[in-house]
Scaffold this motif. Structure first.
Motif, mmCIF file in Angstrom:
data_model
loop_
_atom_site.group_PDB
_atom_site.id
_atom_site.type_symbol
_atom_site.label_atom_id
_atom_site.label_comp_id
_atom_site.label_asym_id
_atom_site.label_seq_id
_atom_site.Cartn_x
_atom_site.Cartn_y
_atom_site.Cartn_z
ATOM 1 N N ILE A 3 -36.781 -18.180 -12.006
ATOM 2 C CA ILE A 3 -36.360 -18.458 -13.385
ATOM 3 C C ILE A 3 -35.722 -19.840 -13.406
ATOM 4 N N ASP A 4 -36.255 -20.702 -14.272
ATOM 5 C CA ASP A 4 -35.817 -22.096 -14.267
ATOM 6 C C ASP A 4 -35.551 -22.556 -15.709
ATOM 7 N N PHE A 5 -34.390 -23.154 -15.920
ATOM 8 C CA PHE A 5 -34.036 -23.639 -17.261
ATOM 9 C C PHE A 5 -33.919 -25.167 -17.289
ATOM 10 N N LEU A 26 -24.816 -18.052 -13.895
ATOM 11 C CA LEU A 26 -26.254 -17.848 -13.601
ATOM 12 C C LEU A 26 -27.113 -18.940 -14.245
ATOM 13 N N PHE A 27 -26.754 -19.330 -15.475
ATOM 14 C CA PHE A 27 -27.501 -20.436 -16.110
ATOM 15 C C PHE A 27 -27.353 -21.719 -15.291
ATOM 16 N N GLN A 28 -26.145 -21.950 -14.743
ATOM 17 C CA GLN A 28 -25.947 -23.147 -13.895
ATOM 18 C C GLN A 28 -26.871 -23.081 -12.687
ATOM 19 N N GLU A 29 -26.957 -21.888 -12.070
ATOM 20 C CA GLU A 29 -27.823 -21.735 -10.885
ATOM 21 C C GLU A 29 -29.287 -21.960 -11.238
ATOM 22 N N CYS A 30 -29.629 -21.746 -12.515
ATOM 23 C CA CYS A 30 -31.021 -21.927 -12.959
ATOM 24 C C CYS A 30 -31.231 -23.309 -13.598
ATOM 25 N N ASN A 31 -30.244 -24.207 -13.385
ATOM 26 C CA ASN A 31 -30.377 -25.625 -13.761
ATOM 27 C C ASN A 31 -30.411 -25.891 -15.271
ATOM 28 N N ALA A 32 -29.759 -25.027 -16.055
ATOM 29 C CA ALA A 32 -29.708 -25.253 -17.508
ATOM 30 C C ALA A 32 -28.678 -26.324 -17.858
ATOM 31 N N ILE A 218 -24.914 -7.741 -15.961
ATOM 32 C CA ILE A 218 -25.145 -8.018 -17.385
ATOM 33 C C ILE A 218 -25.818 -9.395 -17.497
ATOM 34 N N ALA A 219 -25.285 -10.354 -16.737
ATOM 35 C CA ALA A 219 -25.795 -11.733 -16.802
ATOM 36 C C ALA A 219 -27.282 -11.802 -16.428
ATOM 37 N N LYS A 220 -27.693 -11.041 -15.400
ATOM 38 C CA LYS A 220 -29.095 -11.092 -14.960
ATOM 39 C C LYS A 220 -30.036 -10.638 -16.069
ATOM 40 N N THR A 221 -29.602 -9.624 -16.818
ATOM 41 C CA THR A 221 -30.425 -9.116 -17.924
ATOM 42 C C THR A 221 -30.528 -10.176 -19.020
ATOM 43 N N VAL A 222 -29.396 -10.810 -19.290
ATOM 44 C CA VAL A 222 -29.354 -11.857 -20.324
ATOM 45 C C VAL A 222 -30.276 -13.013 -19.936
ATOM 46 N N ILE A 223 -30.224 -13.409 -18.662
ATOM 47 C CA ILE A 223 -31.020 -14.553 -18.204
ATOM 48 C C ILE A 223 -32.515 -14.250 -18.343
ATOM 49 N N PHE A 224 -32.911 -13.041 -17.954
ATOM 50 C CA PHE A 224 -34.340 -12.709 -18.083
ATOM 51 C C PHE A 224 -34.782 -12.793 -19.548
ATOM 52 N N LEU A 225 -34.014 -12.165 -20.446
ATOM 53 C CA LEU A 225 -34.412 -12.149 -21.867
ATOM 54 C C LEU A 225 -34.435 -13.563 -22.457
ATOM 55 N N SER A 227 -35.303 -16.271 -20.834
ATOM 56 C CA SER A 227 -36.207 -17.146 -20.072
ATOM 57 C C SER A 227 -37.630 -17.141 -20.625
ATOM 58 N N ASP A 228 -38.435 -18.016 -20.048
ATOM 59 C CA ASP A 228 -39.859 -18.053 -20.418
ATOM 60 C C ASP A 228 -40.618 -16.843 -19.906
ATOM 61 N N HIS A 229 -39.990 -16.067 -18.995
ATOM 62 C CA HIS A 229 -40.646 -14.835 -18.523
ATOM 63 C C HIS A 229 -40.626 -13.770 -19.605
ATOM 64 N N ASN A 230 -39.707 -13.891 -20.540
ATOM 65 C CA ASN A 230 -39.741 -12.984 -21.694
ATOM 66 C C ASN A 230 -40.637 -13.594 -22.759
ATOM 67 N N THR A 231 -41.796 -13.015 -22.935
ATOM 68 C CA THR A 231 -42.745 -13.561 -23.913
ATOM 69 C C THR A 231 -43.040 -12.573 -25.050
ATOM 70 N N TYR A 232 -42.555 -11.310 -24.908
ATOM 71 C CA TYR A 232 -42.995 -10.316 -25.906
ATOM 72 C C TYR A 232 -41.908 -9.315 -26.296
ATOM 73 N N ILE A 233 -40.721 -9.431 -25.685
ATOM 74 C CA ILE A 233 -39.629 -8.506 -26.043
ATOM 75 C C ILE A 233 -38.811 -9.157 -27.146
ATOM 76 N N THR A 234 -38.769 -8.520 -28.304
ATOM 77 C CA THR A 234 -37.898 -9.027 -29.381
ATOM 78 C C THR A 234 -37.429 -7.868 -30.254
ATOM 79 N N GLY A 235 -36.208 -8.016 -30.784
ATOM 80 C CA GLY A 235 -35.630 -6.986 -31.656
ATOM 81 C C GLY A 235 -35.115 -5.774 -30.894
ATOM 82 N N GLN A 236 -35.051 -5.883 -29.555
ATOM 83 C CA GLN A 236 -34.678 -4.720 -28.745
ATOM 84 C C GLN A 236 -33.194 -4.755 -28.366
ATOM 85 N N ASN A 237 -32.677 -3.575 -28.068
ATOM 86 C CA ASN A 237 -31.316 -3.455 -27.555
ATOM 87 C C ASN A 237 -31.399 -2.919 -26.128
#
Ligand code: NAP
Length: 247
Positions: A3-5, A26-32, A218-225, A227-237
């Motif tokens: 995961i790269d930002f 986590l965002f820092q580790e992913c270069n955001a 919690i942070a890992k879940t946030v980072i995935f959602l 990221s560019d790896h999330n392409t189709y999940i929206t409106g979800q809890n």
């Protein structure tokens, strides 16, 4: 899966402590490139010193002050891009409904619900223009179930889950994905202070995983959602609670 930002700008409200700080790390580790907000000016100064070279700007933002909000919105307006918005800041006060003051109702609503609305509205315009965006709102298991003495907190978190769903529908055509992450009981200073050791012992028996969450989970879940790896999940809890609300 990496995961790269790189070249992505991220806003994290309440990024100076607790879950927000774990998200920032986590965002820092992913270069955001990160804009993290907090309310304590001297803490922010120290964090800006400590984070030199980590592409992170800590900026003052107090959601109880309209002046502070307008100043921050002005700052955002000047940015070319905002790729990710994390509405994480939140407050809670445990009180029976008999004792809740209107002041506390306004305070908790202003931070937990009005603030995400104001930031989402401002940032959605930028994301719409650039044709890209990811937003994650931090709600709570008390936006799915509830507990005595949480009427106001629960009202704001249920509200945030509903708000997220509607915003996701508005923005889906523009490649902007909007989700909620709802933590269960997270091992933060705040949780330990509010609940105390005895209450936490009792609580552990009701959590199928038999432990509190680490803020990093919690942070890992946030980072995935986000990221560019999330392409189709929206409106979800997405509920990160060690099975608590399934039991
Ligand atoms: N801890 C849990 O078990 C748990 C469980 C479910 C959901 N949550 C949610 O997770 C989020 C983060 O909570 P946390 O556990 O990390 O608690 P926390 O350490 O108390 O963090 C709350 C954050 O909100 C910010 N904040 C408070 N008042 C603000 C205001 N008036 N204006 C702007 N920012 C303000 C704080 O910034 P300053 O520190 O700079 O004041 C702080 O960074 C919240 O939305 C909370 O409801 C937490």
């Amino acid at each position: 899966m990496k995961i790269d930002f790189t070249n992505k700008t991220v806003i994290v409200t309440g990024g100076a402590g607790g879950i927000g700080a774990a998200i920032v790390q986590l965002f820092q580790e992913c270069n955001a490139q990160i804009i993290a907000t907090g309310t304590n000016t001297s803490d922010l100064e120290s964090l800006n010193q400590e984070s030199k070279g980590k592409k992170t700007d800590y900026i003052h933002l107090d959601f109880t002050s309209n002046e502070s909000i307008q100043k921050f919105l002005g700052h955002i307006d000047k940015r070319d891009r905002i790729d990710v918005l994390i509405n994480n800041a939140g407050v809670n006060k445990i009180d029976s409904i008999k004792d809740v003051s209107e002041g506390d109702w306004d305070w908790i609503n202003n931070v937990n619900l009005r603030a995400p609305f104001l930031l989402t509205r401002a940032v959605s315009k930028i994301m719409h223009n650039q044709g890209y965006g990811r937003m994650v709102n931090i709600a709570s298991i008390f936006g799915v179930v509830s507990k005595a003495k949480r009427a106001v907190y629960s009202a704001t978190k249920w509200g945030l889950v509903g708000f997220t769903k509607a915003v996701a529908l508005d923005l889906a055509p523009y490649n902007i994905l909007v989700n909620t992450v709802s933590p269960g009981f997270v091992d933060t200073e705040l949780t330990r202070r509010i609940l105390g050791e005895k209450e936490i012992e009792k609580l552990l028996n009701t959590i199928p995983k038999k432990r509190l969450a680490d803020a990093k989970e919690i942070a890992k879940t946030v980072i995935f959602l986000s990221s560019d790896h999330n392409t189709y999940i929206t409106g979800q809890n997405i509920i990160v609670d060690g099975g608590f609300t399934s039991a």
